[in-house]
Structure formats: C-alpha cells, structure tokens
Design a protein around this motif. Structure first.
Motif, PDB file in Angstrom:
ATOM      1  N   UNK A 293       0.607  -1.075   0.054  1.00  0.00           N
ATOM      2  CA  UNK A 293       0.058   0.160   0.582  1.00  0.00           C
ATOM      3  C   UNK A 293       0.999   1.079  -0.116  1.00  0.00           C
ATOM      4  N   UNK A 294       2.529   1.231  -0.647  1.00  0.00           N
ATOM      5  CA  UNK A 294       3.027   2.457  -0.415  1.00  0.00           C
ATOM      6  C   UNK A 294       3.834   2.851   0.798  1.00  0.00           C
ATOM      7  N   UNK A 295       3.892   2.995   1.671  1.00  0.00           N
ATOM      8  CA  UNK A 295       3.543   4.079   3.089  1.00  0.00           C
ATOM      9  C   UNK A 295       3.446   2.623   3.667  1.00  0.00           C
ATOM     10  N   UNK A 296       3.144   1.828   3.092  1.00  0.00           N
ATOM     11  CA  UNK A 296       2.587   0.319   4.217  1.00  0.00           C
ATOM     12  C   UNK A 296       2.407  -0.517   3.690  1.00  0.00           C
ATOM     13  N   UNK A 297       2.744  -2.470   4.385  1.00  0.00           N
ATOM     14  CA  UNK A 297       2.633  -3.703   3.795  1.00  0.00           C
ATOM     15  C   UNK A 297       1.308  -3.659   4.436  1.00  0.00           C
ATOM     16  N   UNK A 298       0.283  -4.625   3.692  1.00  0.00           N
ATOM     17  CA  UNK A 298      -0.918  -5.747   4.711  1.00  0.00           C
ATOM     18  C   UNK A 298      -0.711  -6.576   3.991  1.00  0.00           C
TER      19      UNK A 298
END
Length: 276
Positions: free
Chosen positions: A66-71
């Motif tokens: 998710x760009x700034x984070x990983x789910x």
C-alpha cells in the motif's frame, strides 16, 4: 488429557466466519494455526462449544503493498515471514523476529494473526508490532475497522478483538532505506517464550525513534521518543523507562529487562544492515 467435546466449522469466507462466531453467542472460538490454542484445548484451559477454523479463508493469506505500508494477511505463517515469501516492510526486522519464534515445526503452522489475537505478553509479534507501530484490521458484523497497536492489547491475553470479529490483516509501516533496528530477547533456551524483550527502531528520515520493553505483565511498554537512549546510552534514563514499564528495581525481572535493553541499544549502535 484430551479436549472437551466441541463442534467444528471450517468456513471459506470472512463473512461466514463472522456469522459463525456471532451465532456462537460467545461460546465459539476462532483458530488460526492452533499452536497456542491446541495445547490449551488439550489441557482443558479452553473449552469452547465450537471451533471456527480460519485456515480455509483465502482472504486471510493475502498481502498487499500500500505504498507507505504493507498489509499482511493474518493467516501468514511465521515461516513465510522468516523465509521472505511475503513482502517485508521492516528492512529485515520481521524475518529476524520470525526465525527466533519457537521451533520450525511451530513456525510452519503458527500465524501472525493467531499470535496477535492470543496476545501472550511474552510472544514476539505482540512486541515487534508495537515497536513497528502496526495496525490491526478486523472484520465483524458491523464491518471493518482498524485498531492501532497501542490500543490492541488491553492486558495479558486480552485484545480489542470482539467475540464476533475476525482479525483480517496487519498493516505495517514501511521503514526508510537507511533505518536501523535491533531486537533482543532473553530466554532460557531457544524455542521458549521470552523472559524479557527489548528493541529499537531508528528511522531518521521519518523522524521515528522508538523502543519497546516487552515480556512484562501486560501490554508492551513503548517509548515513542527514544532518541536520547539511541544517541547515548544513559543508565539513569534507562532506569526511569524500566520503572515506567512497571519493573521493580532489585527484582529478577528488572535485571533481565535491564540487560535486554542495554544489549538492544548496543546492537542498534552496531547495526550494519546485513540483516536488512
């Protein structure tokens, strides 16, 4: 001993799992990898009327950048994180933590979500996710919601997850390329739960300098601004943080955590990025 009798369901979707938990009226229990719940069933420490097996739900194994984070899906196993088979937003911290969990047979079946939902204070993921400021995404009859890690664990074996909710995924912020980290735990032998856990993350690009003191009586103690300890080890300051975490000077627990915090700070200072 053997478990008390229970009914069993293996739903294929999150919605059907939520419905089954709601229909259970508080007497149904979700199970992921079963590495914590299984022994509790055998010892009859847990006696649910019905087990809802989440392993058949494909959505719980999905991972998304998710760009700034990983789910990361809640059904991802420790071994998959250890082996790098899923995205790593932590520059090597999560694989490092994963390979120190129990034994390979446990890591092959135990899941990230299962560990977080079980919320043993001495478990690795509950402490590592607090250090990484992760968020838990849960689904229930009222839809999806996101719970910040600071609000996730209310106490030992107690979380914000309602009886009719399923942990879907964990959202982990991406560390910057130059970020440093350390993670140190004390246990009597490899494979055992920790007696003390301490770790640091120093991400100057994001102004993120955090530490965690874990394997304490309740939720991990997070130091949101650990810059002073990171820049220069200060025994008096470390003592104040340990006291704030609920550790009483002179006790065995205090001494173990004091050693863990000092060694985690030393490991951060020596960080080379080879594990990233």
């Amino acid at each position: 001993m053997k478990p008390a009798p229970f009914d069993y369901q293996r739903p294929a979707t999150v919605d059907s799992a939520v419905a089954a938990l709601a229909a259970g009226g508080g007497f149904a229990k979700a199970v992921g990898g079963g590495q914590s719940l299984g022994p509790m069933l055998n010892l009859r420490l847990a006696q649910p009327a019905e087990l809802i097996d989440l392993r058949g739900i494909a959505a719980l194994r999905e991972c998304r950048d998710e760009g700034a984070a990983v789910r990361l899906g809640a059904g991802i196993t420790h071994a998959e994180i250890e082996d790098g088979r899923v995205p790593d937003p932590s520059r090597g911290l999560m694989p490092w933590v994963a390979r120190g969990i129990a034994y390979r047979a446990v890591r092959n079946r135990g899941t990230l979500g299962g560990s977080l939902a079980h919320a043993d204070p001495a478990a690795d993921w509950i402490n590592a996710m607090a250090l990484l400021d992760a968020s838990c995404i849960v689904a229930g009859p009222r839809g999806e919601r996101e719970v910040a890690q600071r609000d996730w664990m209310a106490g030992a074996f107690t979380t914000a997850l309602a009886e009719d909710e399923v942990l879907l995924a964990v959202s982990v912020k991406r560390l910057s390329p130059g970020a440093r980290w350390s993670y140190y735990k004390v246990n009597r032998k490899p494979g055992e739960f920790a007696e003390a856990i301490c770790g640091f993350v120093d991400d100057a690009a994001q102004g993120w300098r955090r530490a965690v003191i874990g394997a304490i009586d309740g939720a991990p103690f997070v130091i949101d601004d650990a810059g002073e300890l990171i820049d220069r080890w200060d025994e008096a300051l470390a003592h104040r943080h340990l006291r704030a975490a609920g550790l009483e000077p002179g006790t065995h627990e205090y001494q173990l955590h004091a050693v863990a915090l000092r060694r985690a700070a030393a490991a951060l200072a020596a960080f080379t990025g080879e594990d990233a």
